[in-house]
Design an enzyme around this catalytic site. Structure first.
Site, PDB file in Angstrom:
ATOM      1  N   TYR A 124       0.813  -1.221   0.000  1.00 13.38           N
ATOM      2  CA  TYR A 124       0.000   0.000   0.000  1.00 13.38           C
ATOM      3  C   TYR A 124       0.846   1.271   0.000  1.00 13.38           C
ATOM      4  O   TYR A 124       0.312   2.367   0.074  1.00 13.38           O
ATOM      5  CB  TYR A 124      -0.951   0.019   1.196  1.00 13.38           C
ATOM      6  CG  TYR A 124      -2.079  -0.991   1.106  1.00 13.38           C
ATOM      7  CD1 TYR A 124      -2.069  -1.999   0.147  1.00 13.38           C
ATOM      8  CD2 TYR A 124      -3.149  -0.926   1.976  1.00 13.38           C
ATOM      9  CE1 TYR A 124      -3.095  -2.925   0.064  1.00 13.38           C
ATOM     10  CE2 TYR A 124      -4.179  -1.850   1.900  1.00 13.38           C
ATOM     11  CZ  TYR A 124      -4.149  -2.851   0.944  1.00 13.38           C
ATOM     12  OH  TYR A 124      -5.172  -3.760   0.869  1.00 13.38           O
ATOM     13  N   LYS A 171       3.752 -14.204   5.537  1.00 10.02           N
ATOM     14  CA  LYS A 171       3.926 -15.217   4.490  1.00 10.02           C
ATOM     15  C   LYS A 171       5.437 -15.344   4.246  1.00 10.02           C
ATOM     16  O   LYS A 171       5.919 -15.287   3.109  1.00 10.02           O
ATOM     17  CB  LYS A 171       3.170 -14.754   3.234  1.00 10.02           C
ATOM     18  CG  LYS A 171       3.062 -15.765   2.134  1.00 10.02           C
ATOM     19  CD  LYS A 171       2.014 -16.823   2.385  1.00 10.02           C
ATOM     20  CE  LYS A 171       2.075 -17.894   1.318  1.00 10.02           C
ATOM     21  NZ  LYS A 171       1.167 -19.011   1.557  1.00 10.02           N
ATOM     22  N   ASP A 204      -2.401 -17.677   5.109  1.00  9.18           N
ATOM     23  CA  ASP A 204      -3.474 -18.522   4.564  1.00  9.18           C
ATOM     24  C   ASP A 204      -3.989 -19.503   5.619  1.00  9.18           C
ATOM     25  O   ASP A 204      -5.204 -19.668   5.797  1.00  9.18           O
ATOM     26  CB  ASP A 204      -3.047 -19.233   3.266  1.00  9.18           C
ATOM     27  CG  ASP A 204      -1.609 -19.735   3.295  1.00  9.18           C
ATOM     28  OD1 ASP A 204      -0.885 -19.416   4.254  1.00  9.18           O
ATOM     29  OD2 ASP A 204      -1.197 -20.441   2.364  1.00  9.18           O
ATOM     30  N   ASP A 228      -5.474  -5.617   6.188  1.00  9.78           N
ATOM     31  CA  ASP A 228      -6.690  -5.096   5.579  1.00  9.78           C
ATOM     32  C   ASP A 228      -7.701  -6.230   5.382  1.00  9.78           C
ATOM     33  O   ASP A 228      -8.886  -6.119   5.738  1.00  9.78           O
ATOM     34  CB  ASP A 228      -6.311  -4.459   4.224  1.00  9.78           C
ATOM     35  CG  ASP A 228      -7.414  -3.603   3.652  1.00  9.78           C
ATOM     36  OD1 ASP A 228      -8.428  -3.396   4.346  1.00  9.78           O
ATOM     37  OD2 ASP A 228      -7.269  -3.140   2.508  1.00  9.78           O
TER      38      ASP A 228
END
Ligand code: NAI
Length: 333
Positions: A124, A171, A204, A228
């Site tokens: 972002y 991740k 995930d 987010d």
């Protein structure tokens, strides 16, 4: 001593839920002096921008603001009000307290999670470019400084609120450098908080765990993009937009706002659920140190939800925004 707070009513249902919130927070007894300023659609016609400089100036000088939702203008060239406020006050932490409330429909019970999202970098950061005509690149920025800062915020919050565990979400198995640095930085901060448990999850797997057994989680800390997405997921676990409060916090100040948008379809009809914004007001009271006043509002909300006579249509009731706010005030002790 009164504390000056900027109130931005916003667009659509914003003025209705803001007015309800102002009344409830005032009735709590907190000595707040409201400075009400317009931003959003109405300002575009008057000032050519949804966020005029004088609005930013009051937020900068009062340092604490609460805002209703603002309709994103169609067409290019307008700065996002939320992004501009975030940048001006360097609001680096986006914080959502999400928990089940009595009689608010949800598939789960006993969920009580705080999502702490880094607010300034990651994908972002807005560094994007085309590579020729048929490819585009977005650059993911993760720095040690911002990662340690959000980590420290999450652990301080856990300690202050008597929470037991902070889970770092990442991740790093795939993005070994960027998410690896986030994980390493937050872990290094965790060493200063031996009283708080620290673990981590791949994003995930985290999403699957959250929809299976959300009650096992306490505080989550995430980089911007995962934050987010996961913060909306957790809002969905506790009953969705009508009940999800939010805060953007930095060293120079804080801006509180509900997670939902301006809901233009129901604007001006006294149908909007004011709870998310009132709960954002509760977060503001706690931030300002008005703990007793915050508890009073929480008790009023709980009573109204348990009693069910004055709840809005989205919660299965027939009451209007104003009636629900009045009932909360009545129920405050
Ligand atoms: P939305 O949150 O306004 O509405 C989604 C659905 O939830 C609609 O069915 C709406 O009626 C309902 N809803 C939302 N809040 C409610 C409440 N308090 N009580 C009862 N029902 C409620 O999202 P949408 O439709 O995607 O966005 C509408 C406008 O709001 C857009 O211009 C969007 O850009 C803006 N927006 C602004 C935000 C902000 O200023 N923080 C956040 C999200 C959207």
């Amino acid at each position: 001593m009164t504390i000056k707070v900027t109130l931005i009513p916003g667009d659509g249902i914003g003025p209705e839920v803001s007015s309800a919130t102002q009344k409830v927070i005032t009735a709590s007894g907190a000595p707040i002096d409201w400075e009400i300023v317009e931003a959003g659609e109405a300002c575009i016609a008057k000032y050519g921008t949804p966020l005029p400089e004088h609005v930013l100036e009051t937020v900068r000088s009062n340092k604490v603001a609460i805002k209703g939702p603002i309709t994103t203008p169609v067409g290019k060239g307008f700065r996002s009000v939320n992004v501009a406020l975030r940048q001006q006050l360097q609001l680096y932490a986006n914080v959502r307290h999400l928990r089940n409330l009595p009689n608010v429909p949800s598939r789960y019970s006993n969920v009580d999670i705080v999502v702490v999202r880094e607010n300034t970098e990651d994908l972002y950061a807005g560094i994007e470019h085309m590579v020729g005509r048929n490819a585009a690149e977005s650059i993911k920025v993760i720095t040690r400084e911002a990662s340690e800062r959000i980590g420290r915020y999450a652990f301080d919050l856990a300690r202050k609120e008597g929470r037991k565990r902070v889970t770092i979400v990442h991740k790093a198995n795939i993005m070994k450098l960027s998410d690896g640095l986030f994980l390493e930085s937050v872990r290094s901060v965790a060493k200063d908080y031996p009283d708080i448990e620290c673990d981590d999850r791949i994003v995930d797997a985290m999403c699957m765990n959250l929809v299976q057994t959300p009650e096992q989680y306490d505080v989550l800390v995430l980089p911007n993009l995962y934050g987010d997405i996961v913060s909306d997921l957790v809002a969905g676990l506790v009953g969705g937009l009508g009940v999800a409060p939010g805060a953007n916090i930095g060293e120079m100040g804080a801006v509180f706002e509900a997670v939902h948008g301006s809901a233009p379809q129901i604007a001006g009809q006294n149908l909007a659920n004011p709870l998310a914004m009132i709960l954002s007001g509760v977060e503001m009271l706690k931030y300002l140190g008005f703990t007793e006043e915050a508890k009073r509002v929480e008790k009023g909300i709980e009573h109204v939800l348990l009693q069910r006579d004055y709840i809005t249509p989205d919660l299965g009731g027939k009451a209007g925004t104003r009636e629900m706010a009045s009932a909360i005030i009545e129920a405050m002790v």
